[in-house]
Design a protein around this motif. Structure first.
Motif, mmCIF file in Angstrom:
data_model
loop_
_atom_site.group_PDB
_atom_site.id
_atom_site.type_symbol
_atom_site.label_atom_id
_atom_site.label_comp_id
_atom_site.label_asym_id
_atom_site.label_seq_id
_atom_site.Cartn_x
_atom_site.Cartn_y
_atom_site.Cartn_z
ATOM 1 N N GLY A 197 45.921 35.886 -83.069
ATOM 2 C CA GLY A 197 44.958 35.753 -84.153
ATOM 3 C C GLY A 197 44.490 37.101 -84.648
ATOM 4 O O GLY A 197 45.285 37.944 -85.061
ATOM 5 N N GLY A 198 43.175 37.313 -84.553
ATOM 6 C CA GLY A 198 42.607 38.579 -85.023
ATOM 7 C C GLY A 198 42.748 39.717 -84.047
ATOM 8 O O GLY A 198 42.286 40.827 -84.302
ATOM 9 N N GLY A 199 43.350 39.505 -82.919
ATOM 10 C CA GLY A 199 43.542 40.580 -81.937
ATOM 11 C C GLY A 199 43.229 40.095 -80.539
ATOM 12 O O GLY A 199 42.520 39.106 -80.353
ATOM 13 N N PHE A 200 43.752 40.815 -79.576
ATOM 14 C CA PHE A 200 43.563 40.437 -78.177
ATOM 15 C C PHE A 200 42.882 41.600 -77.457
ATOM 16 O O PHE A 200 43.375 42.727 -77.480
ATOM 17 N N GLU A 201 41.712 41.311 -76.883
ATOM 18 C CA GLU A 201 40.944 42.392 -76.269
ATOM 19 C C GLU A 201 40.947 42.281 -74.757
ATOM 20 O O GLU A 201 40.749 41.193 -74.209
ATOM 21 N N THR A 202 41.184 43.417 -74.116
ATOM 22 C CA THR A 202 40.965 43.478 -72.682
ATOM 23 C C THR A 202 39.731 44.368 -72.482
ATOM 24 O O THR A 202 39.157 44.852 -73.457
ATOM 25 N N LEU A 311 38.058 31.907 -81.185
ATOM 26 C CA LEU A 311 38.082 31.754 -82.641
ATOM 27 C C LEU A 311 37.389 32.958 -83.259
ATOM 28 O O LEU A 311 36.373 33.428 -82.728
ATOM 29 N N THR A 312 37.931 33.449 -84.352
ATOM 30 C CA THR A 312 37.267 34.548 -85.071
ATOM 31 C C THR A 312 37.289 34.228 -86.565
ATOM 32 O O THR A 312 38.254 33.674 -87.082
ATOM 33 N N PHE A 313 36.215 34.609 -87.226
ATOM 34 C CA PHE A 313 36.142 34.508 -88.680
ATOM 35 C C PHE A 313 35.868 35.924 -89.183
ATOM 36 O O PHE A 313 34.890 36.549 -88.770
ATOM 37 N N SER A 314 36.729 36.436 -90.001
ATOM 38 C CA SER A 314 36.549 37.815 -90.471
ATOM 39 C C SER A 314 36.881 37.918 -91.949
ATOM 40 O O SER A 314 37.605 37.090 -92.507
ATOM 41 N N SER A 315 36.307 38.934 -92.563
ATOM 42 C CA SER A 315 36.643 39.166 -93.967
ATOM 43 C C SER A 315 37.177 40.575 -94.173
ATOM 44 O O SER A 315 37.625 40.915 -95.254
ATOM 45 N N LYS A 316 37.087 41.406 -93.136
ATOM 46 C CA LYS A 316 37.602 42.775 -93.251
ATOM 47 C C LYS A 316 38.859 42.917 -92.407
ATOM 48 O O LYS A 316 38.885 42.530 -91.243
ATOM 49 N N PHE A 321 43.934 45.081 -87.890
ATOM 50 C CA PHE A 321 42.775 44.739 -87.063
ATOM 51 C C PHE A 321 41.772 43.976 -87.919
ATOM 52 O O PHE A 321 41.507 44.341 -89.059
ATOM 53 N N PHE A 322 41.221 42.927 -87.365
ATOM 54 C CA PHE A 322 40.287 42.084 -88.099
ATOM 55 C C PHE A 322 38.906 42.230 -87.459
ATOM 56 O O PHE A 322 38.776 42.068 -86.249
ATOM 57 N N GLU A 323 37.902 42.575 -88.273
ATOM 58 C CA GLU A 323 36.533 42.717 -87.764
ATOM 59 C C GLU A 323 35.817 41.389 -87.942
ATOM 60 O O GLU A 323 35.462 41.017 -89.052
ATOM 61 N N PRO A 324 35.588 40.647 -86.859
ATOM 62 C CA PRO A 324 34.987 39.320 -87.037
ATOM 63 C C PRO A 324 33.494 39.399 -87.355
ATOM 64 O O PRO A 324 32.785 40.226 -86.783
ATOM 65 N N PHE A 325 33.031 38.563 -88.283
ATOM 66 C CA PHE A 325 31.583 38.449 -88.500
ATOM 67 C C PHE A 325 31.041 37.258 -87.705
ATOM 68 O O PHE A 325 29.855 37.077 -87.552
ATOM 69 N N TYR A 326 31.954 36.461 -87.208
ATOM 70 C CA TYR A 326 31.535 35.344 -86.358
ATOM 71 C C TYR A 326 32.688 35.058 -85.384
ATOM 72 O O TYR A 326 33.828 34.909 -85.799
#
Lengths: 409, 151
Positions: A197-202, A311-316, A321-326
């Motif tokens: 999705g918007g990225g995978f973080e460790t 789940l991520t919701f992003s507009s940037k 890389f997607f910066e999620p706002f939610y």
């Protein structure tokens, strides 16, 4: 009125897409699917291709469940339907310089139409997000146990409101597979994928769409084997008789989709005028059973537990890389997946050719459109029991080519 | 019910009927042929009798499959010309002569193919393993003939 029309249009789009996939697969292969072959006096030529064209339909769903800790998205469920195909366009086989080994090149077209329907409060029940992909792949068998595999899948992401223009993205995989022996092989490569999705973080690193591909296989592909393919899959695969196979697996699934801001304007910081990138990933832990009753049709059913659901919701978006706002993490849920696949035409025999088995495994493992769900069935032939008594239905007409006349007296 | 809803329901029903019919036809028609099964058995039989190294197996089986496919295609042509000879009475002298010549050309092609495969095997395997390959082929045919006799 306009909204009703677009929704209706989108509903019609999916069967239309399935029909297009079917048409492409058949036309590319140059043969009619339902043309039963009568006995012909024409000389039958040996098949040129190793890989048979395939069309498939896969479904996936998790039931709608409440999310206790949330006050906005209080429940979540997910449904997905995808139809796709791959078909060989060009196949060439050469004798290597050593005059013994055979190398081969396979160029394939692949495509996928995906429709996803998340279910959460506030979102219209008939809301769908679509991804349409048409790409290609290249498989080069060096003849020395090496397979080069490249897959390119550009895709258009849109939703059924069509209030914003679709977004063009692309995913790719390039890897080298070494078949060391029948029992062992490894893979090294790189991929651009939106599987997470918007990225995978460790704790220490955040993966964007670019990921290394590292894998190994222990055991024969036509028997029981362990496949560890980072980041796509870890599975233990086995065969049950000549028509069934199964696997116990853990694998991620997900993607990035386009939502219209208007459809989720109840979320904080949503720009209702612009598109929203909806990203999701989850890890599936479960069982899969494939059933292949004949040469053409296969089906599978898979179930288990979906964990680490994000789940991520992003507009940037910047450089993938997607910066999620939610963003939120959801508790595990059961999942159910099923699919059917059809493979057409004839292919060259590849009995005991383990490098080609690996090529088949790569080809079916990378479904078109950046999806991580393999079509039902497998192109890898079964390893027969060498006891001749199992060949109980031997008819002389089937084996006459094996004998010279003098051998019959 | 609006016209569009009716159309959609009709389309889904037709698609479902088509899909089920298609699956049924595919399942009923397309079983792997017993010839393919026999070929797979033969390959397994050879594999059991010859102790290939990993490198030998990697080079041998693609060669073997290629050789088998080419030989099978030639055999098909050969049997086709034999079928045509059966209708000899209906053919002219010239046509029959051409068929006989064609038969010998195909037999020669098959022999050339076998010699080429033999040469390649010698480059790849020890003489002992090549001999084991021929012996395995022979043993397999014998076993298969016995199986046919027992029917």
């Amino acid at each position: 009125m306009a909204r009703a029309f677009t929704t209706d249009f989108s509903k019609k789009l999916f069967p239309f897409g399935v029909a297009v996939c079917l048409f492409i697969a058949v036309v590319l292969n140059g043969q009619a699917v339902l043309a039963f072959q009568a006995d012909s006096l024409k000389t039958k030529q040996e098949p040129r291709r190793y890989i048979r064209p395939c069309i498939y339909l896969n479904t996936y769903r998790t039931p709608e469940r409440t999310i206790p800790s949330q006050d906005i998205l209080t429940s979540y469920g997910f449904r997905q339907l995808s139809a796709g195909f791959y078909a060989p366009l060009y196949t060439q086989t050469w004798l290597c310089k050593d005059r013994i080994s055979l190398s081969s090149l396979h160029v394939l077209a692949s495509g996928n139409i995906l429709s996803v329907a998340p279910a959460f409060p506030g979102l219209a029940s008939d809301y769908r997000m679509n991804k349409t992909s048409f790409g290609g792949r290249l498989i080069y068998n060096t003849g020395k146990g090496g397979i080069w595999f490249a897959d390119l899948a550009p895709f258009l992401a849109n939703d059924n409101s069509r209030s914003h223009p679709p977004t063009l993205r692309y995913s790719y995989s390039v890897l080298f597979n070494k078949t060391v022996s029948r029992l062992f092989g490894y893979r090294v490569g790189i991929a651009k994928t939106y599987l997470f999705g918007g990225g995978f973080e460790t704790r220490t690193y955040r993966f964007g769409p670019y990921m290394p591909l590292l894998g190994m296989r222990i055991g024969p592909l036509d028997g029981t084997y362990l496949s560890l393919q980072f980041p796509r899959e870890a599975s233990l695969n086995f065969r049950v008789g000549s028509k069934c196979s199964g696997s116990v697996f853990m694998k991620p699934t997900g993607g990035i989709y386009n939502l219209s801001g208007k459809s989720v304007d109840f979320l904080p910081q949503t720009n209702a005028q612009g598109p929203v990138r909806f990203g999701r990933y989850e890890f599936l832990n479960g069982l899969r059973f494939d059933y292949t009753p004949g040469n053409v049709f296969s089906c599978f059913v898979s179930t288990g537990l979906s964990t680490s659901r994000h789940l991520t919701f992003s507009s940037k978006e910047r450089a993938g890389f997607f910066e999620p706002f939610y963003a939120l993490k959801i508790r595990p849920s059961v999942f159910l997946s099923a699919g059917i696949a059809f493979r057409f035409g004839k292919a060259k025999r590849v009995q005991n050719d383990y490098a080609m088995y690996d090529a088949f495994d790569l080809n079916s493992g990378y479904a078109g459109g950046d999806e991580n769900s393999a079509p039902a069935g497998s192109a890898i032939p079964n390893r027969p029991n060498i006891e001749l008594k199992h060949a109980s239905k031997v008819d002389y007409m089937d084996v006459e080519d094996l004998f010279q006349e003098q051998e019959l007296y | 019910m609006s016209a569009s809803t009716f159309f959609l329901s009709w389309f889904r029903l037709t698609a479902a009927v088509f899909l089920f019919s298609f699956v049924f036809v595919c399942c009923a028609q397309a079983q792997p042929s017993s010839k393919d099964k026999i070929e797979a058995l033969k390959a397994a039989f050879i594999n059991k009798n010859i102790d290939f190294t990993a490198a030998e197996a990697q080079a041998f089986w693609p060669l073997y499959n290629d050789f088998q496919a080419k030989r099978e295609a030639l055999k098909k042509e050969l049997s086709l010309s034999r079928t045509s000879i059966a209708t000899i009475n209906a053919s002219s002298e010239k046509d029959v002569a051409a068929l006989l010549d064609g038969d010998f050309v195909l037999r020669q092609k098959e022999l050339d193919l076998q010699k080429d495969f033999h040469k390649k095997m010698l480059l790849l395997l020890s003489v002992k393993k090549v001999a084991l390959y021929y012996k395995s082929e022979e043993e397999f045919k014998k076993a298969l003939l016995n199986q046919l006799k027992d029917k």
